[in-house]
Design an enzyme around this catalytic site. Structure first.
Site, PDB file in Angstrom:
ATOM      1  N   GLU A  25      79.885  66.148  39.430  1.00 27.25           N
ATOM      2  CA  GLU A  25      79.687  66.588  37.914  1.00 27.25           C
ATOM      3  C   GLU A  25      81.546  65.846  38.276  1.00 27.25           C
ATOM      4  O   GLU A  25      81.869  65.864  38.599  1.00 27.25           O
ATOM      5  CB  GLU A  25      78.970  67.744  38.213  1.00 27.25           C
ATOM      6  CG  GLU A  25      80.233  68.765  38.968  1.00 27.25           C
ATOM      7  CD  GLU A  25      79.875  70.107  38.459  1.00 27.25           C
ATOM      8  OE1 GLU A  25      80.435  70.151  37.539  1.00 27.25           O
ATOM      9  OE2 GLU A  25      79.941  71.133  39.547  1.00 27.25           O
ATOM     10  N   LYS A 160      79.701  81.131  43.649  1.00 24.61           N
ATOM     11  CA  LYS A 160      80.760  82.103  43.772  1.00 24.61           C
ATOM     12  C   LYS A 160      79.971  83.866  43.437  1.00 24.61           C
ATOM     13  O   LYS A 160      79.818  83.877  42.338  1.00 24.61           O
ATOM     14  CB  LYS A 160      81.728  82.379  42.987  1.00 24.61           C
ATOM     15  CG  LYS A 160      82.787  81.418  43.242  1.00 24.61           C
ATOM     16  CD  LYS A 160      84.029  80.622  42.840  1.00 24.61           C
ATOM     17  CE  LYS A 160      85.146  79.596  42.777  1.00 24.61           C
ATOM     18  NZ  LYS A 160      85.446  78.361  41.809  1.00 24.61           N
TER      19      LYS A 160
END
Ligand code: PSU
Ligand code: MN
Length: 306
Positions: A25, A160
């Site tokens: 990405e 996260k």
């Protein structure tokens, strides 16, 4: 082929010859890391994939064209421009093509473009998910919806803890996305190897994971698969330091009233500032680790398809 899509000649040749290709990405370059470490990391990731015997395809939108495979110059351009480039999610794709603008692809749009190009594997750092407080904000990353609908395998280091990881798993379960732990039954939490939550399947070899993907495709199931790969022990961070930084970043987010597409970049940047350079180093290392695993799965998948 899609009229807006440009496949880099090397990537095109690899796909035609049935060679393993790994997508990457570009939001991680423009929004995820500071310059020049972002460019250095992006180029190193490509090198690691080549060393593993696969071909890298960094994905981005340039001048309204969907690019599957960037040149080193294009990677440099993205890294230098950084957050000036639009962070492009699914809802931005048509507008960027219509206006002929640049866009940094998130997990969502990278999956979309990889799929258009015929790429099966995608390596990144962390995915988006259900945010803490989503009960009232409804902030759920489009990444989860894309995993539900697009048949690309995403290799990440979990997510996260800026997210509600339990609700993220619930969402993936509802939408039928298998979550695999590489060598572990515990969902990794990006900087940390531990979340206290369970993945659906523990798998210990790239071959096993490639077989899962083949079965999913053979069954005609339309969605993706999420492979979570724990950060190597030597680079993992102390949970209390990370969690303290995350709590503070979330408080600041609420105080400032930041929402929508700005939430994730704000939280990522604040956590990074609050934890100093350590977290950047860990972040870089886990991306390398994921690129290695994705390359191995891509190779095993190509073997199965022969
Ligand atoms: N999480 C990370 N690093 C990242 C991102 C998420 O640890 O770089 C980026 C990815 O591009 C991901 C996007 O697809 O943020 C999710 O944004 P949002 O939460 O706005 O959907
Ligand atoms: Mn969001």
């Amino acid at each position: 082929m899609n009229q807006y899509l440009d496949i880099n000649p090397e990537v095109k040749e690899a796909l035609e010859q049935g060679k393993p290709v790994v997508a990457l990405e570009s939001t991680i370059i423009s929004h995820g890391m500071p310059y020049p470490q972002n460019v250095e990391t992006a180029l190193n990731v490509e090198k690691i994939i080549r060393e593993e015997g696969a071909i890298p395809a960094t994905i981005a939108i340039i001048g309204g064209r969907l690019k599957a495979g960037l040149t080193p110059e294009e990677i440099e351009y993205f890294g230098k421009k950084g957050t000036e480039i639009t962070k492009a999610s699914r809802r931005d794709l048509a507008a960027l093509c219509a206006k002929g603008e640049d866009g940094a692809t998130t997990v969502t749009t990278t999956m979309m473009i990889a799929h258009m190009a015929g790429i099966k594997l995608f390596a990144t750092g962390g995915i988006g998910g259900v945010h803490r407080g989503a009960e009232t904000t409804m902030d759920i990353s489009a990444d989860l919806e894309e995993l539900a609908n697009t048949p690309v395998m995403v290799v990440c280091a979990g997510a996260k803890a800026i997210l509600n990881l339990q609700l993220t798993l619930e969402y993936l379960e509802t939408h039928g996305v298998p979550v695999v732990g590489y060598g572990t039954k515990e969902l990794p939490a990006f900087y940390s190897r531990h979340s206290g939550l369970e993945v659906d399947y523990r798998m210990d070899t790239p071959e096993e994971i490639a077989k899962l993907f083949k079965s999913q495709t053979d069954l005609g199931l339309r969605g993706g698969i999420l492979v979570t790969n724990p950060i190597p022990e030597e680079y993992s961070m102390d949970d209390t330091i990370i969690n303290k930084a995350i709590d503070q970043a979330i408080n600041e987010l609420e105080e400032k009233g930041i929402h929508g597409k700005e939430s994730t970049p704000f939280l990522l940047a604040r956590v990074k500032e609050l934890t100093g350079g350590d977290s950047l180093d860990s972040n870089i290392q886990l991306v390398y680790n994921n690129a290695r695993l994705a390359s191995r799965i891509a190779k095993a998948y190509v073997e199965l398809s022969k």
